[in-house]
Write a protein that holds these residues in place. Structure first.
Motif, mmCIF file in Angstrom:
data_model
loop_
_atom_site.group_PDB
_atom_site.id
_atom_site.type_symbol
_atom_site.label_atom_id
_atom_site.label_comp_id
_atom_site.label_asym_id
_atom_site.label_seq_id
_atom_site.Cartn_x
_atom_site.Cartn_y
_atom_site.Cartn_z
ATOM 1 N N THR A 257 -3.206 1.634 30.654
ATOM 2 C CA THR A 257 -3.895 2.924 30.709
ATOM 3 C C THR A 257 -4.886 3.063 29.555
ATOM 4 O OG1 THR A 257 -1.901 3.867 31.684
ATOM 5 C CG2 THR A 257 -3.540 5.413 30.898
ATOM 6 N N LEU A 258 -4.545 2.491 28.407
ATOM 7 C CA LEU A 258 -5.444 2.512 27.261
ATOM 8 C C LEU A 258 -6.751 1.778 27.604
ATOM 9 C CD1 LEU A 258 -6.081 3.075 24.262
ATOM 10 C CD2 LEU A 258 -4.860 0.953 23.726
ATOM 11 N N ILE A 259 -6.644 0.639 28.239
ATOM 12 C CA ILE A 259 -7.831 -0.137 28.642
ATOM 13 C C ILE A 259 -8.654 0.666 29.651
ATOM 14 C CG2 ILE A 259 -8.669 -2.301 29.648
ATOM 15 C CD1 ILE A 259 -7.133 -2.617 26.954
ATOM 16 N N ALA B 241 -13.509 3.775 31.184
ATOM 17 C CA ALA B 241 -13.719 4.783 32.233
ATOM 18 C C ALA B 241 -15.134 5.357 32.253
ATOM 19 C CB ALA B 241 -12.701 5.906 32.099
ATOM 20 N N ALA B 242 -15.633 5.829 31.131
ATOM 21 C CA ALA B 242 -16.961 6.466 31.100
ATOM 22 C C ALA B 242 -18.058 5.464 31.440
ATOM 23 C CB ALA B 242 -17.220 7.089 29.733
ATOM 24 N N LYS B 243 -17.976 4.261 30.895
ATOM 25 C CA LYS B 243 -18.983 3.231 31.173
ATOM 26 C C LYS B 243 -18.978 2.874 32.656
ATOM 27 C CE LYS B 243 -20.762 -1.263 29.753
ATOM 28 N NZ LYS B 243 -22.117 -0.760 29.735
ATOM 29 N N ASN C 81 0.280 -9.853 25.124
ATOM 30 C CA ASN C 81 -0.936 -9.033 25.181
ATOM 31 C C ASN C 81 -2.133 -9.796 25.739
ATOM 32 O OD1 ASN C 81 -0.025 -6.500 24.416
ATOM 33 N ND2 ASN C 81 -0.179 -6.996 22.247
ATOM 34 N N LYS C 82 -1.901 -10.527 26.814
ATOM 35 C CA LYS C 82 -2.982 -11.215 27.515
ATOM 36 C C LYS C 82 -3.544 -10.245 28.544
ATOM 37 C CE LYS C 82 -1.105 -15.736 26.675
ATOM 38 N NZ LYS C 82 -0.596 -16.987 27.202
ATOM 39 N N ILE C 83 -4.713 -9.692 28.241
ATOM 40 C CA ILE C 83 -5.348 -8.679 29.091
ATOM 41 C C ILE C 83 -6.292 -9.380 30.058
ATOM 42 C CG2 ILE C 83 -6.805 -6.624 29.127
ATOM 43 C CD1 ILE C 83 -5.982 -6.292 26.092
ATOM 44 N N ALA C 84 -6.082 -9.152 31.348
ATOM 45 C CA ALA C 84 -6.961 -9.709 32.379
ATOM 46 C C ALA C 84 -7.534 -8.552 33.185
ATOM 47 C CB ALA C 84 -6.200 -10.666 33.279
#
Length: 154
Positions: A5-7, A12-14, A31-34
């Protein structure tokens, strides 16, 4: 572990301004963000780089280290979100039904619970020696298909 949710909040705005949508977001162990993104006009690699820098600027590696991958949805990859169906309206698609049958046709309509595809088939017509090409529209519910993906033709 970093909360997805943080990501979403960071981008979100962009994404709203640029009419981009999230296809898939996963934070795996370590913490591997894809993050996989798409838009109605396609996503250039430079945009993926911008999004990556935006996320990195808003996360603190000293507080919690992470690995980040931002990519655009691949051509010929199965659709994962409803907006991908809308993006591909009137395009050729390949459907793999729940019973394993492959069907090719043109995506003609999308609803909250399913979609319609226009299919051309050679059909034996009574009283004629040769089969004739007939066009029919077939409706599918999302739970009736394993996957649907776009077909690229040149």
């Amino acid at each position: 572990m970093i909360d997805p949710t943080l990501i979403e909040n960071i981008v979100a705005a962009k994404f709203e301004d640029d009419e981009v949508f999230i296809v898939e977001l996963a934070v795996r162990p370590g913490n591997k963000i894809a993050l996989t993104i798409d838009s109605y006009n396609g996503i250039p690699i430079s945009y993926c780089i911008e999004v990556s820098k935006l996320i990195e600027a808003n996360l603190d590696r000293d507080q919690e280290d992470f690995e980040l991958e931002v990519a655009s949805a691949g051509i010929g990859q199965p659709f994962k979100v409803l907006k991908q169906y809308h993006k591909n309206l009137n395009n050729e698609v390949e459907i793999l039904t729940a019973d394993g049958k492959k069907i090719k046709g043109k995506l003609t309509a999308v609803a909250e619970d399913g979609f319609s595809v226009e299919i051309e088939e050679m059909v034996k017509v009574e009283g004629k020696k040769r089969k004739e090409l007939q066009v029919q529209v077939v409706d599918f519910k999302f739970d009736e298909v394993k996957q649907i993906k776009d077909i690229i033709s040149f």
